[in-house]
Scaffold this active site. Structure first.
Site, PDB file in Angstrom:
ATOM      1  N   GLU A  70      75.961  45.422-108.106  1.00  0.00           N
ATOM      2  CA  GLU A  70      74.546  45.360-108.471  1.00  0.00           C
ATOM      3  C   GLU A  70      74.028  46.695-109.052  1.00  0.00           C
ATOM      4  OE1 GLU A  70      72.691  42.724-108.755  1.00  0.00           O
ATOM      5  OE2 GLU A  70      70.975  43.981-109.357  1.00  0.00           O
TER       6      GLU A  70
ATOM      7  N   HIS B  34      75.696  48.785-111.116  1.00  0.00           N
ATOM      8  CA  HIS B  34      76.008  48.726-112.549  1.00  0.00           C
ATOM      9  C   HIS B  34      75.105  47.702-113.246  1.00  0.00           C
ATOM     10  CE1 HIS B  34      80.058  49.724-110.683  1.00  0.00           C
ATOM     11  NE2 HIS B  34      79.926  50.729-111.520  1.00  0.00           N
TER      12      HIS B  34
ATOM     13  N   ARG C 293      83.923  51.953-104.623  1.00  0.00           N
ATOM     14  CA  ARG C 293      84.833  52.461-103.580  1.00  0.00           C
ATOM     15  C   ARG C 293      84.483  51.927-102.187  1.00  0.00           C
ATOM     16  NH1 ARG C 293      84.892  57.353-107.123  1.00  0.00           N
ATOM     17  NH2 ARG C 293      87.047  57.599-107.805  1.00  0.00           N
TER      18      ARG C 293
HETATM   19  P1  AMP Z   1      81.183  54.075-112.191  1.00  0.00           P
HETATM   20  O1  AMP Z   1      81.699  52.751-112.585  1.00  0.00           O
HETATM   21  O2  AMP Z   1      81.311  54.391-110.743  1.00  0.00           O
HETATM   22  O3  AMP Z   1      81.680  55.183-113.099  1.00  0.00           O
HETATM   23  O4  AMP Z   1      79.609  54.030-112.428  1.00  0.00           O
HETATM   24  C1  AMP Z   1      79.093  53.669-113.700  1.00  0.00           C
HETATM   25  C2  AMP Z   1      77.621  53.920-113.694  1.00  0.00           C
HETATM   26  O5  AMP Z   1      77.000  53.141-112.686  1.00  0.00           O
HETATM   27  C3  AMP Z   1      77.261  55.392-113.403  1.00  0.00           C
HETATM   28  O6  AMP Z   1      76.190  55.783-114.240  1.00  0.00           O
HETATM   29  C4  AMP Z   1      76.838  55.340-111.959  1.00  0.00           C
HETATM   30  O7  AMP Z   1      75.932  56.351-111.605  1.00  0.00           O
HETATM   31  C5  AMP Z   1      76.171  53.973-111.884  1.00  0.00           C
HETATM   32  N1  AMP Z   1      76.120  53.496-110.510  1.00  0.00           N
HETATM   33  C6  AMP Z   1      77.148  53.396-109.632  1.00  0.00           C
HETATM   34  N2  AMP Z   1      76.704  52.963-108.429  1.00  0.00           N
HETATM   35  C7  AMP Z   1      75.365  52.803-108.552  1.00  0.00           C
HETATM   36  C8  AMP Z   1      74.336  52.391-107.664  1.00  0.00           C
HETATM   37  N3  AMP Z   1      74.588  52.053-106.391  1.00  0.00           N
HETATM   38  N4  AMP Z   1      73.059  52.340-108.129  1.00  0.00           N
HETATM   39  C9  AMP Z   1      72.791  52.681-109.410  1.00  0.00           C
HETATM   40  N5  AMP Z   1      73.712  53.074-110.300  1.00  0.00           N
HETATM   41  C10 AMP Z   1      74.994  53.145-109.886  1.00  0.00           C
END
Ligand code: AMP
Length: 282
Positions: free
Chosen positions: A35, A37, A188
């Site tokens: 959610e 993303h 994670r």
């Molecule tokens: P990642 O796939 O972990 O590289 O995250 C991709 C994007 O989603 C990054 O900009 C993260 O900061 C954002 N993101 C990850 N988890 C969350 C969350 N719980 N709430 C808002 N944005 C998130």
């Protein structure tokens, strides 16, 4: 929704959109979407005519012994979530497409910023992030790019890079999406077993304690951080990597906290490293 695997395919589609005067929003991700993303895609769809999401587990931002190989991947499920939230194109390149043989150029902030917080235990991480995000910016040519406040250091570093490198892109920060018990959503979190999952709420509980103290007028960083460490230390499965209070823009440590400053933490729950943060006065 278009699925593009090559740089050329993305460029051909975006060029056509731009010829028609449409604005483009980019949401970079590593997949295993949740959610958090999805909220970025929703924000991009509200702010731009067309939305591109990238799904790419970027090897250059992982260090030795980190979870590059075991990082969760489920592209079909990701596509369902993206399409449902109004994404128009997903860019899903191979590692070879992004880093062909002979690849040698990296973007690195020559700044203390990337050496603070997560930079201490993940040297080279932000070099990998800035390099891949620069490449995505050049490939997609977006008007706006959307990042989560959950990765507050990443957001601050990217804002600095965009200024320094004159990318003509508006960086939009989006609020952290949480589970009902306060745990920040993260790809994670899937590594946590049942006991660890229950223990993982200790990050949020410690932040709630600190937020309550700031509301009562406590501005002394060491007092706040000590209270947070007490809460986290009460959880046997938790091991603190760092809990720090820093300036929200420069990320340099602060002793007296003011509105806009950042309180950020990384804590191992078992072998899973979780991060979280809050902005003072937000
Ligand atoms: P990642 O796939 O972990 O590289 O995250 C991709 C994007 O989603 C990054 O900009 C993260 O900061 C954002 N993101 C990850 N988890 C969350 C969350 N719980 N709430 C808002 N944005 C998130």
């Amino acid at each position: 929704m278009i699925i593009a695997n090559t740089v050329k395919d993305v460029r051909d589609v975006v060029k056509e959109w731009k010829r028609n005067g449409l604005t483009v929003g980019l949401v970079p991700t590593m997949g295993a979407l949740h959610e958090g993303h999805a909220s970025l895609v929703t924000a991009a769809a509200a702010g731009c005519d067309r939305v591109v999401a990238s799904v790419f587990v970027n090897p250059t931002q992982f260090g030795e012994g980190e979870d590059l190989d075991s990082y969760p991947r489920d592209f079909e499920r990701d596509c369902g979530i993206l399409e449902e939230r109004g994404c128009h194109m997903v860019f899903h390149p191979s590692v070879e497409e992004m880093y062909p043989e002979g690849y040698a150029t990296y973007v690195n902030l020559e700044s203390e910023m990337t050496k603070q917080l997560c930079g201490k235990s993940r040297p080279g991480h932000f070099r990998g992030v800035c390099s891949v995000v620069s490449k995505l910016f050049n490939i997609v040519d977006p008007d706006r790019a959307y990042f989560g406040e959950k990765d507050a250091q990443q957001l601050a570093v990217i804002k600095r890079m965009v200024k320094d490198m004159n990318f003509d892109i508006e960086i939009v920060g989006c609020p952290t999406v949480r589970e009902d018990d306060g745990l920040a959503k993260s790809s994670r979190n899937s590594y946590l077993n049942e006991r660890e999952r229950a223990a993982a709420t200790v990050l949020y509980r410690s932040m709630e304690r600190a937020k309550a103290m700031t509301k009562e007028g406590v501005s002394d960083a060491s007092q706040l951080l000590e209270a947070m460490r007490d809460v986290v230390s009460s959880e046997p499965l938790a091991r603190i990597d760092y809990i720090e209070a820093v300036d929200g823009e420069t990320l340099m440590p602060k002793e007296k906290l003011a509105a806009g400053d950042l309180v950020a933490m990384a804590v191992y729950i078992g072998s899973t490293r979780l991060i979280d943060n809050f902005t003072v006065g937000a």
